[in-house]
Scaffold this active site. Structure first.
Site, PDB file in Angstrom:
ATOM      1  N   GLU A  57       5.029 -74.191  16.351  1.00 29.54           N
ATOM      2  CA  GLU A  57       4.414 -72.932  16.753  1.00 29.54           C
ATOM      3  C   GLU A  57       3.516 -73.312  17.911  1.00 29.54           C
ATOM      4  OE1 GLU A  57       0.987 -69.865  15.448  1.00 29.54           O
ATOM      5  OE2 GLU A  57       1.893 -71.059  13.857  1.00 29.54           O
TER       6      GLU A  57
ATOM      7  N   CYS B 208      -2.919 -67.129  17.520  1.00 32.34           N
ATOM      8  CA  CYS B 208      -1.699 -67.276  18.312  1.00 32.34           C
ATOM      9  C   CYS B 208      -1.021 -65.926  18.531  1.00 32.34           C
ATOM     10  CB  CYS B 208      -0.749 -68.252  17.622  1.00 32.34           C
ATOM     11  SG  CYS B 208      -0.344 -67.816  15.915  1.00 32.34           S
TER      12      CYS B 208
END
Length: 526
Positions: free
Chosen positions: A215, A268
């Site tokens: 990620e 994020c």
């Protein structure tokens, strides 16, 4: 909560890796009952230590208590409990569908653990982004080396204390440290790696052909490896919001502003910038202003309703973005380096080449980029690296479809922000520059699992004369082999995509047989 994070001696790291390998090779983790017991213990690690977790996060990030309860504690516990509830089903061998070609082979796919896996977690959600992949790795039957972020020392220290108390200390071992320790870790061979250090992890993993789940956040890469002599091209992971002028502006603005300010923008999935038609910019900027004042009726610097930036380096970076923007600051703009405080800021009339568009913001700054229409918004999105998420705000199905069909991203969320990461068993992960692989639910379990095909062809199959597969043996019998090849050759549909004559014939025969059967029944019972 103050603490001194004890780094793991570098010389101990290879030994820890070898010990984890020995435990895996012992077969201890193969037992589903053992995995369930460890997952239940992980649930109670969270349940029993909620207040200590809150204090650690407050120390590290200044995050409000209620925000931690909602997104960190609840989200993590939901994921771990989901793994506990489903580990038997996820791990069960899967039989292939019946096929006349291969029925004798009895093909089965076994779900097997990969071995010793490495999880390197980021700072912004030190428990959710650590314990969620950990639960998937345990459910899959792996042993784990866990590397928390050194940027959140209180949380890293608490994890190092609690994990060996609640879990089998030989199943999961915590390694703490900074750049030198992480560098040593990446020299070792693992069976799977999960983390957010992007290209550096991939480069290290390639030396051992180690599969990875990423990620990506380039900011994490920079902070970990700023002292290494690494040639790394950092990719921004900017998640845009696309605004339809026909949307409910009040609700859209409130959800965007909430999503932007959660964890002080250090998410994020945070809405990174807003793409809005020029003709609608004034109205939507006003809606964003109103939403901000509704969410923060008093100064967030003193109200305790907004967290802090993780360190001074991040504060300096955000100040640089603000100082160099050519957009108009609608509100905010204050920066207090000593307090690690950056005020929520709304900036309008931002151009594509602005400083705020040069990188992932990862802070409470929200640029508004005016565009001509949705086509230009799509063009802006496609001119950048793939986003982790695209947010679309509209009540029109065609508008949503147009954005989704003509862009690429890890995920898409319509008419809300952030929450989709908590949806049980929905795969969450990046795409392209924003990462690859999945970190939640069954999809995360699959990341840590080797799908091993097995077959078992019985001896009797060769004892039966003239079976189709007997033609495979030499010396070849041309006639038998041609029959086998014809048997294996799939029947293709017509080139024009229509229905083949044979299919039509079988359909007509089926209808005729069904009609005859109905007629017979009618005669019989009437």
């Amino acid at each position: 909560m103050s603490c001194t994070l004890q780094y793991t001696p570098i010389g101990d790291i290879p030994r820890i890796r070898n010990e984890l390998g020995a435990v895996f090779n012992s077969g201890r983790t193969r037992s589903i009952a053992y995995r369930k017991q460890q997952l239940l213990q992980l649930c109670y690690l969270i349940e029993d230590n909620q207040e200590r977790i809150r204090q650690a996060i407050s120390s590290d990030l200044g995050r409000p208590r209620n925000e931690t309860d909602f997104l960190e504690l609840s989200g993590t516990l939901l994921e771990v409990k989901d793994a506990y509830d489903n580990v038997e089903k996820w791990s069960a061998p899967q039989k292939s569908p019946f096929s006349l070609l291969w029925f004798s082979l009895s093909p089965v796919t076994r779900k097997e653990p990969k071995g010793v896996v490495l999880i390197i977690s980021p700072f912004n959600y030190p428990y959710f982004l650590t314990l969620t992949p950990l639960s998937a790795a345990i459910a899959a039957g792996n042993t784990v080396m866990l590397k928390p972020s050194e940027l959140t020392p209180a949380s890293a220290a608490l994890l190092a204390e609690l994990i060996p108390k609640y879990l089998d200390p030989e199943l999961v071992q915590v390694v703490n440290g900074g750049v030198p320790e992480t560098t040593k870790i990446l020299e070792l061979r693992f069976n799977h790696s999960n983390g957010r250090v992007a290209k550096i992890i991939c480069t290290a993993a390639a030396q051992h052909l180690t599969p990875v789940t990423l990620e990506v956040s380039w900011r994490s890469v920079f902070l970990r490896f700023r002292d290494l002599n690494c040639d790394v091209d950092f990719d921004p992971g900017k998640s845009p919001c696309v605004i339809d002028p026909k949307c409910n502006a009040k609700i859209a603005a409130k959800r965007i502003m909430w999503g932007k300010l959660v964890n002080c923008g250090q998410v994020c999935l945070s809405p990174d910038y807003v793409l809005v038609p020029e003709s609608f910019q004034d109205e939507f900027v006003e809606a964003l202003q109103n939403a901000y004042h509704e969410l923060h009726p008093t100064d967030p610097k003193t109200s305790g309703m907004l967290g802090r930036i993780v360190n001074e380096r991040h504060v300096e970076r955000l100040k640089g973005l603000l100082d160099n923007t050519n957009g108009t600051i609608v509100f905010g703009g204050e920066v207090d380096k000593e307090a690690r405080y950056v005020a929520p800021s709304l900036i309008r009339d931002v151009k594509r080449d602005d400083s705020l568009m040069s990188e992932e913001i990862f802070g409470p700054l929200l640029p508004v980029v005016p565009v001509k229409d949705v086509d230009e918004a799509i063009a802006v999105i496609n001119s950048m690296d793939e986003a982790l998420n695209i947010y679309v705000f509209t009540s029109e199905k065609k508008f949503k479809s147009k954005v989704m069909d003509n862009t690429r991203s890890g995920t898409v969320s319509a008419n809300d922000t952030i929450l989709h990461v908590m949806a049980n068993d929905a795969p969450f992960g990046g795409f392209g520059a924003s990462g690859y692989g999945y970190s939640t639910g069954k999809a995360a379990f699959d990341e840590f699992t080797h799908f091993r095909c097995t077959v078992d062809n019985p001896n009797w199959y060769d004892l039966v004369e003239y079976t189709a597969m007997s033609a495979r043996y030499t010396p070849y019998n041309s006639a038998s082999l041609q029959r086998l090849v014809k048997f294996l050759h799939p029947r293709l549909p017509p080139r024009n995509g229509g229905t083949s004559a044979m299919t039509k014939l079988w359909y007509v025969l089926g209808v005729a047989v069904a009609g005859a059967a109905c007629t017979s029944l009618a005669v019989l019972f009437l």
